[in-house]
Design a protein around this motif. Structure first.
Motif, PDB file in Angstrom:
ATOM      1  N   TYR A 185       0.788  -1.234   0.000  1.00 51.56           N
ATOM      2  CA  TYR A 185       0.000   0.000   0.000  1.00 51.56           C
ATOM      3  C   TYR A 185       0.824   1.291   0.000  1.00 51.56           C
ATOM      4  O   TYR A 185       0.313   2.340  -0.368  1.00 51.56           O
ATOM      5  N   THR A 199       8.078   6.818   0.183  1.00 50.35           N
ATOM      6  CA  THR A 199       7.553   6.131  -0.993  1.00 50.35           C
ATOM      7  C   THR A 199       8.630   5.709  -1.998  1.00 50.35           C
ATOM      8  O   THR A 199       8.315   5.188  -3.058  1.00 50.35           O
ATOM      9  N   GLU A 201      -7.255   0.155  -2.325  1.00 48.30           N
ATOM     10  CA  GLU A 201      -6.690   1.340  -1.681  1.00 48.30           C
ATOM     11  C   GLU A 201      -7.175   1.406  -0.247  1.00 48.30           C
ATOM     12  O   GLU A 201      -8.255   0.925   0.085  1.00 48.30           O
ATOM     13  N   GLN A 202      -6.339   2.030   0.610  1.00 40.96           N
ATOM     14  CA  GLN A 202      -6.683   2.184   2.020  1.00 40.96           C
ATOM     15  C   GLN A 202      -6.899   3.664   2.339  1.00 40.96           C
ATOM     16  O   GLN A 202      -6.448   4.546   1.605  1.00 40.96           O
ATOM     17  N   THR A 203      -7.577   3.927   3.433  1.00 40.38           N
ATOM     18  CA  THR A 203      -7.802   5.303   3.878  1.00 40.38           C
ATOM     19  C   THR A 203      -6.489   5.924   4.319  1.00 40.38           C
ATOM     20  O   THR A 203      -5.539   5.208   4.662  1.00 40.38           O
ATOM     21  N   PRO A 204      -6.385   7.281   4.334  1.00 45.41           N
ATOM     22  CA  PRO A 204      -5.169   7.932   4.836  1.00 45.41           C
ATOM     23  C   PRO A 204      -4.821   7.501   6.269  1.00 45.41           C
ATOM     24  O   PRO A 204      -3.637   7.359   6.606  1.00 45.41           O
ATOM     25  N   ALA A 205      -5.846   7.283   7.087  1.00 39.74           N
ATOM     26  CA  ALA A 205      -5.589   6.852   8.471  1.00 39.74           C
ATOM     27  C   ALA A 205      -4.957   5.470   8.495  1.00 39.74           C
ATOM     28  O   ALA A 205      -4.006   5.211   9.255  1.00 39.74           O
ATOM     29  N   THR A 212      -3.225   4.097   6.074  1.00 38.25           N
ATOM     30  CA  THR A 212      -1.874   4.255   5.524  1.00 38.25           C
ATOM     31  C   THR A 212      -0.912   4.791   6.575  1.00 38.25           C
ATOM     32  O   THR A 212       0.236   4.326   6.680  1.00 38.25           O
ATOM     33  N   SER A 213      -1.367   5.735   7.394  1.00 35.95           N
ATOM     34  CA  SER A 213      -0.531   6.284   8.468  1.00 35.95           C
ATOM     35  C   SER A 213      -0.155   5.202   9.468  1.00 35.95           C
ATOM     36  O   SER A 213       0.981   5.148   9.956  1.00 35.95           O
TER      37      SER A 213
END
Length: 460
Positions: free
Chosen positions: A272, A330, A410-414, A416-417
């Motif tokens: 991700y 990244t 895809e994952q949410t920004p949260a 991913t954090s």
């Protein structure tokens, strides 16, 4: 209680028997099978549960911690059982024969979650996971104890640990590099069951080979060992006043939490953050590059500088791995460079850990007058299990906290954090603690005197 002596006279050097090359190879080969299972479970079980079996990340996190804590408690019982085992094959060796087949079968069941509804899957996961870690305990603790029973000679024990480390690294790399591609090529749940079956059959074969080809040498002439069985209460009291065992056990907790994060959360990061799950195999190989190079020099460096000094230096180097990754989260080249540097922190675990734990058993016998090799290894194993369970739990809990959805494109920004926290920030803090603890371990200087004093007691 005996006062600690820091100076060792040349006359105190004791000659003790060392296993031969063939015996060391077969012992290491046995560890190959054990580590296949450990790595498969520690690296891929969370991913298998969330993205293949369809169990929620939060449930998986709780399962990881509950099962490991329960398993850690049983470690103490297993260590006591090993210390009390009496057979023609010794104390630790017979368990290699008895537990190889059960562990192989349990591993296959673990990665065969059936489609029986959400509640059914959770129950199945709890039952099979607890079964695996219980049987794993019943073979891994005797394996670790056997290392200390094969020789007391410090360099011989270090070399034996290096042999173990070679096969540990080979097993770990085999699973981390091949498991995901093989499982994906076959597809679905069947792919992971096939991978588990390979590991299961391997442990059945290698545990038997290790049983057949090793010999227990330590403790046969110890009067303290032969007089009576040490009560568990007294053994535990001595254990928790053994400062070097306490250091190594806490080191195990920190190290195995770190390892669980680096390996177990790595596949989420490559998928991700870097955008390609296949990068995980490359990163896994590079993570072990320092250890692979170190094997060529380990014996000579250990003889010259000692286990602790080398372990401390590489632990400090490993701290800079996560820092390098922070340059660009990244960037694949930067991530892989940081992974190589971070791999230095694995060197003590692969090359020295079991030898250093078993050295604390000699310290305990020297300090308190009795030997509890199985208890020492089982209690340290408790630290490993707690660390691995905590690492797995953190992965599940933080992913759930971030709203992670298994198998989503895809994952949410949260979410991913949280993946970044699990792969960068938490490993950085743990690496610092790892180096601090290793700086506190100073048993290497004292060990020759301990060995000489124990030898004198046996010949009286």
């Amino acid at each position: 209680m005996i006062a600690e002596k820091q100076q060792v006279q040349p006359s105190t050097v004791v000659q003790v028997e060392r296993p031969g090359h063939k015996e060391m190879v077969n012992y290491g080969l046995g560890f190959f099978g054990v580590i296949l299972t450990w790595t498969l479970v520690g690296t891929f079980l969370t991913y298998y549960y969330t993205d293949v079996a369809g169990i929620s990340a939060g449930v998986v996190g709780t399962l990881m911690l509950v099962a490991r804590l329960f398993d850690g408690v049983t470690d103490i019982g297993m260590g006591t059982l090993v210390d009390r085992t009496k057979s023609k094959h010794g104390k630790a060796r017979p368990w290699l024969l008895w537990m190889g087949v059960p562990l192989g079968l349990a591993t296959i069941l673990l990665f065969s979650v059936p489609d029986i509804g959400t509640s059914g899957k959770i129950v199945y996961a709890y039952v099979t996971y607890i079964l695996v870690i219980l049987v794993y305990t019943a073979i891994s603790i005797p394996f670790k104890t056997l290392l200390g029973l094969m020789t007391q000679e410090p360099q011989g024990r270090s070399i034996l640990n290096i042999y173990t480390g070679i096969f540990t690294m080979l097993a770990t790399l085999s699973i981390m590099i091949l498991a995901q591609p093989v499982a994906s090529a076959i597809g679905g749940k069947t792919g992971w069951t096939v991978v588990a079956a390979f590991s299961g059959v391997t442990i059945m074969v290698t545990s038997y080979l290790a049983f057949r080809s090793t010999k227990e040498r330590v403790g046969q002439g110890s009067a303290a060992l032969n007089k009576e069985i040490v009560p568990l209460k007294i053994g535990l009291k001595a254990l928790f006043t053994n400062k070097y065992w306490l250091i190594m056990t806490l080191y195990c907790v920190i190290t195995y939490t770190l390892n669980a994060l680096v390996t177990g959360a790595g596949l989420y990061y490559t998928t991700y953050i870097l955008g390609n799950a296949a990068y995980f195999s490359i990163a896994s190989l590079l993570l072990f590059l320092p250890s692979m190079i170190g094997f060529f020099f380990a014996a000579k460096l250990t003889d010259k500088f000692g286990k602790r000094n080398i372990a401390l230096i590489v632990s400090i180097i490993g701290i800079f791995g996560p820092i390098i990754k922070l340059i660009d989260l990244t960037s694949l080249p930067i991530f892989l460079t940081g992974t190589v540097v971070q791999g230095f922190g694995l060197v003590p675990t692969i090359m020295f850990l079991y030898a250093m734990i078993n050295d604390t058993a000699e310290y305990g016998e020297w300090k308190f007058g009795f030997r509890t090799q199985g208890l020492v290894n089982s209690a340290a194993s408790f630290g490993m299990k707690v660390g691995a369970g905590l690492g797995g739990a953190l992965i599940g809990w933080l992913l759930a906290f971030g709203g992670y959805v298994g198998a989503a494109e895809e994952q949410t920004p949260a979410a991913t954090s949280m993946i970044i926290v699990l792969n960068i920030y938490l490993p950085l803090g743990l690496a610092v603690l790892q180096a601090i603890l290793m700086s506190m371990y100073k048993l290497d200087k004292l060990y020759p005197q301990i060995l000489a004093d124990l030898h004198k007691r046996k010949i009286k």
